[in-house]
Design an enzyme around this catalytic site. Structure first.
Site, PDB file in Angstrom:
ATOM      1  NE  ARG A 105      13.759 -34.522  37.550  1.00  0.00           N
ATOM      2  CZ  ARG A 105      14.696 -35.029  38.340  1.00  0.00           C
ATOM      3  NH1 ARG A 105      15.923 -34.564  38.299  1.00  0.00           N
ATOM      4  NH2 ARG A 105      14.399 -36.009  39.168  1.00  0.00           N
ATOM      5  CG  HIS A 109      11.685 -31.884  41.139  1.00  0.00           C
ATOM      6  ND1 HIS A 109      12.632 -32.790  41.531  1.00  0.00           N
ATOM      7  CD2 HIS A 109      10.942 -32.520  40.194  1.00  0.00           C
ATOM      8  CE1 HIS A 109      12.474 -33.931  40.851  1.00  0.00           C
ATOM      9  NE2 HIS A 109      11.460 -33.778  40.029  1.00  0.00           N
ATOM     10  CG  ASN A 137      14.892 -32.560  44.599  1.00  0.00           C
ATOM     11  OD1 ASN A 137      14.320 -32.724  43.518  1.00  0.00           O
ATOM     12  ND2 ASN A 137      14.326 -31.922  45.621  1.00  0.00           N
ATOM     13  CG  HIS A 236       9.846 -37.435  31.324  1.00  0.00           C
ATOM     14  ND1 HIS A 236       9.464 -38.462  32.146  1.00  0.00           N
ATOM     15  CD2 HIS A 236      10.220 -36.419  32.150  1.00  0.00           C
ATOM     16  CE1 HIS A 236       9.609 -38.096  33.420  1.00  0.00           C
ATOM     17  NE2 HIS A 236      10.056 -36.850  33.450  1.00  0.00           N
TER      18      HIS A 236
HETATM   19  C1  HEM Z   1       4.718 -37.817  36.091  1.00  0.00           C
HETATM   20  C2  HEM Z   1       5.603 -38.048  37.017  1.00  0.00           C
HETATM   21  C3  HEM Z   1       7.079 -37.862  36.853  1.00  0.00           C
HETATM   22  C4  HEM Z   1       8.042 -38.712  37.238  1.00  0.00           C
HETATM   23  C5  HEM Z   1       7.836 -40.053  37.944  1.00  0.00           C
HETATM   24  C6  HEM Z   1       9.297 -38.149  36.847  1.00  0.00           C
HETATM   25  C7  HEM Z   1      10.530 -38.723  37.092  1.00  0.00           C
HETATM   26  C8  HEM Z   1      11.713 -38.298  36.555  1.00  0.00           C
HETATM   27  C9  HEM Z   1      12.969 -38.944  36.723  1.00  0.00           C
HETATM   28  C10 HEM Z   1      13.227 -40.198  37.569  1.00  0.00           C
HETATM   29  C11 HEM Z   1      13.895 -38.276  36.006  1.00  0.00           C
HETATM   30  C12 HEM Z   1      15.386 -38.602  35.867  1.00  0.00           C
HETATM   31  C13 HEM Z   1      16.144 -38.052  37.037  1.00  0.00           C
HETATM   32  C14 HEM Z   1      17.530 -38.632  37.142  1.00  0.00           C
HETATM   33  O1  HEM Z   1      17.723 -39.796  36.794  1.00  0.00           O
HETATM   34  O2  HEM Z   1      18.451 -37.919  37.589  1.00  0.00           O
HETATM   35  C15 HEM Z   1      13.224 -37.181  35.384  1.00  0.00           C
HETATM   36  C16 HEM Z   1      13.818 -36.250  34.562  1.00  0.00           C
HETATM   37  C17 HEM Z   1      13.167 -35.167  34.049  1.00  0.00           C
HETATM   38  N1  HEM Z   1      11.872 -34.768  34.343  1.00  0.00           N
HETATM   39 FE1  HEM Z   1      10.477 -35.888  35.245  1.00  0.00          FE
HETATM   40  N2  HEM Z   1       9.077 -36.959  36.225  1.00  0.00           N
HETATM   41  C18 HEM Z   1       7.739 -36.732  36.206  1.00  0.00           C
HETATM   42  C19 HEM Z   1       7.113 -35.604  35.728  1.00  0.00           C
HETATM   43  C20 HEM Z   1       7.754 -34.524  35.194  1.00  0.00           C
HETATM   44  C21 HEM Z   1       7.153 -33.253  34.931  1.00  0.00           C
HETATM   45  C22 HEM Z   1       5.707 -32.899  35.254  1.00  0.00           C
HETATM   46  C23 HEM Z   1       8.108 -32.462  34.387  1.00  0.00           C
HETATM   47  C24 HEM Z   1       8.034 -31.028  33.946  1.00  0.00           C
HETATM   48  C25 HEM Z   1       6.943 -30.310  33.864  1.00  0.00           C
HETATM   49  C26 HEM Z   1       9.303 -33.258  34.298  1.00  0.00           C
HETATM   50  C27 HEM Z   1      10.485 -32.852  33.728  1.00  0.00           C
HETATM   51  C28 HEM Z   1      11.621 -33.627  33.655  1.00  0.00           C
HETATM   52  C29 HEM Z   1      12.767 -33.270  32.853  1.00  0.00           C
HETATM   53  C30 HEM Z   1      12.851 -32.124  31.887  1.00  0.00           C
HETATM   54  C31 HEM Z   1      13.752 -34.231  33.118  1.00  0.00           C
HETATM   55  C32 HEM Z   1      15.179 -34.275  32.563  1.00  0.00           C
HETATM   56  C33 HEM Z   1      16.052 -33.408  33.453  1.00  0.00           C
HETATM   57  C34 HEM Z   1      17.516 -33.314  33.045  1.00  0.00           C
HETATM   58  O3  HEM Z   1      17.932 -33.834  32.017  1.00  0.00           O
HETATM   59  O4  HEM Z   1      18.268 -32.682  33.806  1.00  0.00           O
HETATM   60  N3  HEM Z   1       9.068 -34.484  34.821  1.00  0.00           N
HETATM   61  N4  HEM Z   1      11.907 -37.202  35.750  1.00  0.00           N
END
Ligand code: HEM
Ligand SMILES: [Ca+2]
Length: 363
Positions: A105, A109, A137, A236
Site C-alpha cells: 500500500r 500511495h 494516510n 485487497h
Molecule cells: C481502488 C481504489 C482503492 C481504494 C478506495 C483503497 C482504499 C483502501 C482503504 C480505505 C484501506 C484501509 C485503510 C485503513 O483502514 O487504515 C486500504 C488498505 C489497503 N490497500 Fe487499498 N485502496 C485502493 C486501491 C489499492 C491499490 C491499487 C493497492 C495496491 C496496489 C492497495 C493496497 C492496499 C493494501 C495492501 C491495504 C491493506 C494495508 C494494511 O493492512 O496495512 N489498495 N485501501
C-alpha cells in the site's frame, strides 16, 4: 560535401542525433532543406522548421524519461541491492505477515502523488509538509520502519546509490511474492523527490466511499485504465482496514451479504468515534495470502469497502471480476501489468531529484 543531418530514433525511445558538425545544421543549405523536408515545411520556412525539430526532440526526450527505468539499472552499480531488499522484506513479512500488505500500500500511495518518488516517506519538518498526515494516510499507513531498515542495509552495501523510491518499488514486489503472489521484474532507476504534496495525497488517492466512476477517473488521472484499476484492487486480497473506512458500507449499503455485515457490525459500532480503529481483514478468509479470493468475495457481496463492492455491482467491471474468479492466472498477469504501469508514473530520473541517504528526509 557535408553529410546531411541524420535523426534516428532507435528502439526504446533512445534518441540518436548525429550531425556532420554543429555548423552543418545551422549553416549548410542542404542540411536546412533536409530538416525542412523532415518537418514538412517549405525551404522558406527554415526557421520554423528548426523549431519544429527542436520540439520533436523535446517531446521524444520527455517521453523517454520513463524509459530510463530498467530492471538492470543497479546491476553494476550495486549488484547486491535487490537481493538485500528481498531478504529484508522476507524476514519482516515472516515476523508479521500483514507487513507485506502495508508495504504494498505504501508503494500505491507513493506513486499516486507526484509519481513514484518516495515523497510519501518524507517526515514533516518546519519547512516541508509531508503526506503522512493527509486523510488517506493519517493513522493508517504503516511499514516505514521496515523501509528504513531495508534502506539501511542497502546503504551499507552501496552508499548513496539506491533511491528510496526504488527500495519501495522492489519491496512492494517482494511483499507480494512473500505472501504467495506473482513475481515480476521491477524496473528501477527512480530518484527521490525533495518535495511532497499533502494536497496531492488528499486529492489523488481514492477514498473508500468512491463509486465506480470516481475510482475510474482517479486512476485515469494517473494514466491507468479501468482494467488496471480493477486488477490492482486485487491487492485487497491482503491486509486490514479500520472500522471508520467500512462503517457506512456495513450499516447503510444494501449490496452486502447479510451474514457478512452482521459479523462485521459486532466489531465496528454504528456510532462514529467508537471503535474507529478496530480492524477487519479486507479478505475475510485469507488476509495474508495473495490470490484471487478478493474477487470471489465481491461476487458473494462480501467486499469490505464500499469502493470494493463497486467493482461488482451490476456495472461495466462485472465481467472482469468474473474472469478473475475463473482464472487466477489472468488476475496475476493483469495485476503484474498494472504494477509495472503504476511503477512508471512520472519517475524522477537523470539529474532530477536525489538519492536520499535517509528516506525520511531530504539530503
Ligand atoms: C481502488 C481504489 C482503492 C481504494 C478506495 C483503497 C482504499 C483502501 C482503504 C480505505 C484501506 C484501509 C485503510 C485503513 O483502514 O487504515 C486500504 C488498505 C489497503 N490497500 Fe487499498 N485502496 C485502493 C486501491 C489499492 C491499490 C491499487 C493497492 C495496491 C496496489 C492497495 C493496497 C492496499 C493494501 C495492501 C491495504 C491493506 C494495508 C494494511 O493492512 O496495512 N489498495 N485501501
Ligand atoms: Ca487473500
Amino acid at each position: 560535401m557535408y553529410a546531411p543531418a541524420k535523426l534516428a530514433v532507435a528502439q526504446g525511445n533512445t534518441l540518436t542525433l548525429s550531425l556532420g558538425s554543429s555548423r552543418d545544421i545551422f549553416f549548410h543549405p542542404q542540411t536546412h532543406s533536409s530538416i525542412s523536408a523532415m518537418a514538412g515545411a517549405s525551404a522558406s520556412e527554415n526557421g520554423s522548421a528548426l523549431c519544429v525539430l527542436m520540439l520533436v526532440i523535446m517531446v521524444l526526450c520527455a517521453g523517454g524519461a520513463s524509459a530510463q527505468l530498467s530492471t538492470g539499472f543497479y546491476s553494476s552499480s550495486c549488484p547486491g541491492a535487490l537481493g538485500a531488499v528481498k531478504s529484508a522484506v522476507q524476514s519482516a513479512v515472516a515476523k508479521e505477515p500483514r507487513m507485506g500488505a502495508s508495504i504494498l500500500r505504501l508503494f500505491f500511495h507513493d506513486c499516486f502523488v507526484q509519481g513514484c518518488d518516495g515523497s510519501l516517506l518524507l517526515d514533516d519538518t518546519s519547512s516541508l509538509q509531508g503526506e503522512k498526515t493527509a486523510k488517506p494516510n493519517n493513522g493508517s499507513v504503516r511499514g516505514f520502519e521496515v523501509i528504513d531498515a531495508v534502506k539501511a542495509v542497502v546503504e551499507k552495501l552501496c552508499p548513496g546509490v539506491v533511491s528510496c523510491a526504488d527500495v519501495l518499488a522492489v519491496a512492494a514486489r517482494d511483499s507480494v511474492v512473500a505472501l504467495g503472489g506473482p513475481s515480476w521484474g521491477v524496473k528501477v532507476g527512480r530518484r527521490d523527490s525533495t518535495t511532497a504534496s499533502f494536497s496531492g495525497a488528499n486529492n489523488n488517492i481514492p477514498p473508500p466511499t468512491s463509486g465506480l466512476a470516481n475510482l475510474t477517473a482517479l486512476f485515469a488521472a494517473q494514466g491507468l485504465s479501468q482494467k488496471d484499476m480493477v486488477a490492482l484492487s486485487g491487492s485487497h486480497t491482503i491486509g486490514q482496514a479500520r472500522c471508520t473506512n467500512f462503517r457506512a458500507h456495513i450499516y447503510n449499503d444494501t449490496n452486502i451479504d447479510k451474514g457478512f455485515s452482521t459479523t462485521l457490525q459486532a466489531g465496528c459500532p454504528l456510532t462514529s468515534g467508537s471503535g474507529d480503529n478496530n480492524l477487519a481483514p479486507l479478505d475475510l478468509q485469507t488476509p495474508t495470502t495473495f490470490e484471487n479470493n478478493y474477487y470471489k468475495n465481491l461476487i458473494g457481496k462480501k467486499g469490505l469497502l464500499h469502493s470494493d463492492q463497486e467493482l461488482f455491482n451490476g456495472g461495466a467491471t462485472d465481467p472482469q471480476v468474473q474472469s478473475y474468479v475463473r482464472s487466477q492466472s489472468t488476475f496475476f498477469a493483469d495485476f503484474v501489468a498494472g504494477m509495472i504501469k503504476m511503477g512508471d508514473i512520472s519517475p524522477l530520473t537523470g539529474n532530477n531529484g536525489e538519492i536520499r541517504k535517509n528516506c525520511r528526509k531530504t539530503n
